[in-house]
Design a protein around this motif. Structure first.
Motif, PDB file in Angstrom:
ATOM      1  N   VAL A   8       0.956  -1.095  -0.002  1.00 59.01           N
ATOM      2  CA  VAL A   8      -0.020  -0.007   0.055  1.00 59.01           C
ATOM      3  C   VAL A   8       0.642   1.225   0.014  1.00 59.01           C
ATOM      4  N   THR A   9       0.569   2.086  -0.874  1.00 64.56           N
ATOM      5  CA  THR A   9       1.138   3.481  -0.813  1.00 64.56           C
ATOM      6  C   THR A   9       0.381   4.485  -0.188  1.00 64.56           C
ATOM      7  N   LYS A  10       1.018   5.241   0.787  1.00 68.70           N
ATOM      8  CA  LYS A  10       0.452   6.348   1.525  1.00 68.70           C
ATOM      9  C   LYS A  10       1.274   7.701   1.241  1.00 68.70           C
ATOM     10  N   ARG A  11       0.465   8.687   1.585  1.00 64.64           N
ATOM     11  CA  ARG A  11       1.216  10.082   1.236  1.00 64.64           C
ATOM     12  C   ARG A  11       1.234  10.785   2.601  1.00 64.64           C
ATOM     13  N   PHE A  12       2.278  11.338   3.196  1.00 64.31           N
ATOM     14  CA  PHE A  12       2.300  12.254   4.253  1.00 64.31           C
ATOM     15  C   PHE A  12       2.786  13.470   3.857  1.00 64.31           C
ATOM     16  N   VAL A  13       2.303  14.373   4.297  1.00 65.75           N
ATOM     17  CA  VAL A  13       2.958  15.775   4.015  1.00 65.75           C
ATOM     18  C   VAL A  13       3.350  16.649   5.352  1.00 65.75           C
ATOM     19  N   PHE A  14       4.764  17.058   5.191  1.00 63.61           N
ATOM     20  CA  PHE A  14       5.409  17.865   6.253  1.00 63.61           C
ATOM     21  C   PHE A  14       5.615  19.046   5.916  1.00 63.61           C
ATOM     22  N   ASP A  15       5.097  20.064   6.514  1.00 62.13           N
ATOM     23  CA  ASP A  15       5.375  21.462   6.367  1.00 62.13           C
ATOM     24  C   ASP A  15       6.652  22.031   6.624  1.00 62.13           C
ATOM     25  N   ALA A  16       6.881  22.991   6.399  1.00 66.61           N
ATOM     26  CA  ALA A  16       8.189  23.955   6.725  1.00 66.61           C
ATOM     27  C   ALA A  16       8.644  23.788   8.247  1.00 66.61           C
ATOM     28  N   ASP A  52       8.259  24.835   0.281  1.00 66.25           N
ATOM     29  CA  ASP A  52       9.032  24.711   1.334  1.00 66.25           C
ATOM     30  C   ASP A  52       8.735  23.677   2.451  1.00 66.25           C
ATOM     31  N   GLY A  53       8.043  22.846   1.614  1.00 67.22           N
ATOM     32  CA  GLY A  53       7.520  21.691   2.562  1.00 67.22           C
ATOM     33  C   GLY A  53       7.767  20.276   1.842  1.00 67.22           C
ATOM     34  N   ILE A  54       7.669  18.853   2.230  1.00 69.07           N
ATOM     35  CA  ILE A  54       7.925  17.729   1.496  1.00 69.07           C
ATOM     36  C   ILE A  54       6.847  16.841   1.681  1.00 69.07           C
ATOM     37  N   GLU A  55       6.377  16.325   0.278  1.00 68.16           N
ATOM     38  CA  GLU A  55       5.660  15.274   0.495  1.00 68.16           C
ATOM     39  C   GLU A  55       6.398  13.793   0.559  1.00 68.16           C
ATOM     40  N   VAL A  56       5.955  12.914   1.579  1.00 73.62           N
ATOM     41  CA  VAL A  56       6.689  11.663   1.627  1.00 73.62           C
ATOM     42  C   VAL A  56       5.646  10.712   1.292  1.00 73.62           C
ATOM     43  N   TRP A  57       6.098   9.855   0.126  1.00 73.18           N
ATOM     44  CA  TRP A  57       5.217   8.664  -0.511  1.00 73.18           C
ATOM     45  C   TRP A  57       5.978   7.462   0.161  1.00 73.18           C
ATOM     46  N   ILE A  58       5.195   6.416   0.829  1.00 78.65           N
ATOM     47  CA  ILE A  58       5.578   5.399   1.476  1.00 78.65           C
ATOM     48  C   ILE A  58       5.125   4.187   0.712  1.00 78.65           C
ATOM     49  N   ASN A  59       5.828   3.026   0.532  1.00 82.69           N
ATOM     50  CA  ASN A  59       5.526   1.803   0.241  1.00 82.69           C
ATOM     51  C   ASN A  59       5.550   0.879   1.197  1.00 82.69           C
ATOM     52  N   LEU A  60       4.459   0.246   2.012  1.00 79.87           N
ATOM     53  CA  LEU A  60       4.649  -0.541   2.986  1.00 79.87           C
ATOM     54  C   LEU A  60       3.664  -1.518   2.793  1.00 79.87           C
ATOM     55  N   PHE A  63       8.861  -0.840  -9.397  1.00 81.35           N
ATOM     56  CA  PHE A  63       8.981   0.020  -8.217  1.00 81.35           C
ATOM     57  C   PHE A  63       8.121  -0.500  -7.132  1.00 81.35           C
ATOM     58  N   THR A  64       7.742  -1.912  -7.328  1.00 81.42           N
ATOM     59  CA  THR A  64       6.824  -2.511  -6.206  1.00 81.42           C
ATOM     60  C   THR A  64       7.851  -2.998  -5.174  1.00 81.42           C
ATOM     61  N   PHE A  65       8.599  -2.029  -4.653  1.00 86.94           N
ATOM     62  CA  PHE A  65       9.381  -2.404  -3.565  1.00 86.94           C
ATOM     63  C   PHE A  65       8.470  -2.003  -2.252  1.00 86.94           C
ATOM     64  N   LYS A  66       8.656  -2.928  -1.222  1.00 87.23           N
ATOM     65  CA  LYS A  66       8.219  -2.542   0.124  1.00 87.23           C
ATOM     66  C   LYS A  66       9.365  -1.840   0.808  1.00 87.23           C
ATOM     67  N   ASN A  67       8.697  -0.964   1.789  1.00 84.70           N
ATOM     68  CA  ASN A  67       9.598   0.007   2.606  1.00 84.70           C
ATOM     69  C   ASN A  67      10.227   1.032   1.996  1.00 84.70           C
ATOM     70  N   LEU A  68       9.741   1.365   0.659  1.00 84.84           N
ATOM     71  CA  LEU A  68      10.366   2.239  -0.302  1.00 84.84           C
ATOM     72  C   LEU A  68       9.864   3.634   0.181  1.00 84.84           C
ATOM     73  N   ILE A  69      10.693   4.773   0.194  1.00 89.61           N
ATOM     74  CA  ILE A  69      10.189   6.220   0.514  1.00 89.61           C
ATOM     75  C   ILE A  69      10.704   7.068  -0.645  1.00 89.61           C
ATOM     76  N   THR A  70       9.748   7.812  -0.930  1.00 88.95           N
ATOM     77  CA  THR A  70      10.024   8.869  -1.924  1.00 88.95           C
ATOM     78  C   THR A  70       9.620  10.368  -1.629  1.00 88.95           C
TER      79      THR A  70
END
Length: 314
Positions: free
Chosen positions: A134-142, A280-288, A265-272
């Motif tokens: 499953v791929t999830k998206r998490f957003v971290f602001d500045a 000024d922020g970063i989106e973190v897309w995570i495969n777990l 790119f069907t890797f588990k534990n992959l972070i983009t």
């Protein structure tokens, strides 16, 4: 190159069979996807599953929406193309479509600089899994990123850069929350590794042009310390040292001077990591794995830093 077919994971047969192209129709508005994209839904814009492109260097799907908008979904094989080449191709395609005359003609002789890797006996599916990823998206602001960088900074004045950069700090933070949320304690018999993909164009001597078209990348592997708390010395320092080893001298070594071949790119534990629209922020897309993401996304320390507005549960 993209109009041919991959043969035996070693070369492209430039037979001009053409890029695979399909069209699709979506009975909704494009704006419904643009506001808060859900990674699992975005796969519907692709012509194949990520691990099924096989011998095709590239495949394209155009999806038309009721509002008149459209989405162009592009898949390219990581056997011959890295992220930088992918972006170069898309920018060139867009420039041609707009009628711009200054279109980059990329050098195609990277195989003369980096020998194709001998694939005999090499397992091309290392890191690939058919598990329920499953791929999830998490957003971290500045402000969150500033706090995380401070969390992993060192007070040692002898260190050249005691404050980690954004990617270093977020890598350390995501890794620590993954470990804390998915298991009660680390397995002493297991080695936990962190891999960073590096662009070799900037690390050759002299550096190569960014226009070189190929998969010119390399993994930097670090092993977080078991004896040190997961702060600067436990995770940032080993990560930084592993990356610094991939320099001009390293690339010149015969056994290292080869292209990486990553098929899917069907890797588990992959972070983009992706910059947010504001920059000024970063989106973190995570495969777990599904069971791991269910624990990870409820971690209280993670939720304290993730932007509530942009935290995606889909």
């Amino acid at each position: 190159m993209l109009a041919g077919r991959l043969k035996d994971n070693l070369y492209v047969d430039c037979n001009d069979e053409g890029v695979h192209y399909v069209e699709a129709k979506a009975n909704c508005k494009l704006s419904e996807f643009l506001e808060d994209p859900i990674p699992g839904e975005l796969n519907r814009f692709l012509p194949f599953e990520l691990d099924e492109i096989n011998e095709l260097p590239a495949a394209v799907q155009v999806t038309f929406f009721n509002c008149g908008g459209l989405v162009i979904g592009v898949l390219m094989s990581h056997r011959i193309i890295d992220a930088l080449s992918f972006i170069l191709f898309l920018n060139s395609w867009a420039a041609i479509a707009r009628g711009h005359g200054n279109v980059v003609t990329p050098p195609m002789d990277s195989a003369t600089l980096f020998r194709p890797q001998e694939l005999s006996g090499l397992n091309m599916n290392i890191g690939i899994t058919k598990d329920n990823i499953v791929t999830k998206r998490f957003v971290f602001d500045a402000s969150a990123i500033v706090s995380i960088r401070e969390k992993y900074s060192s007070d040692d004045k002898s260190i050249e850069y005691p404050r980690p950069i954004r990617v270093e700090a977020l890598s350390a933070f995501i890794r620590s929350r993954f470990m804390a949320s998915t298991q009660s304690k680390p397995d002493p018999n297991k080695i936990y590794k962190i891999l960073h993909t590096l662009n070799l164009r900037t690390r050759t001597d002299p550096p190569l042009s960014f226009d070189y078209f190929s998969n010119i990348s390399r993994f930097a592997l670090s092993v977080p310390s078991r004896d040190t708390e997961e702060g600067f010395y436990g995770i940032i320092k080993p990560m930084r040292e592993a990356i610094q080893k991939i320099d001009g001298d390293f690339v010149k070594m015969p056994q290292q001077a080869c292209m990486n071949y990553l098929s899917k790119f069907t890797f588990k534990n992959l972070i983009t990591f992706i910059d947010t629209k504001s920059g000024d922020g970063i989106e973190v897309w995570i495969n777990l794995k599904a069971e791991d993401i269910a624990k990870f996304e409820t971690d209280n320390e993670l939720l304290a830093f993730v932007s509530p507005k942009n935290f995606v549960l889909g």
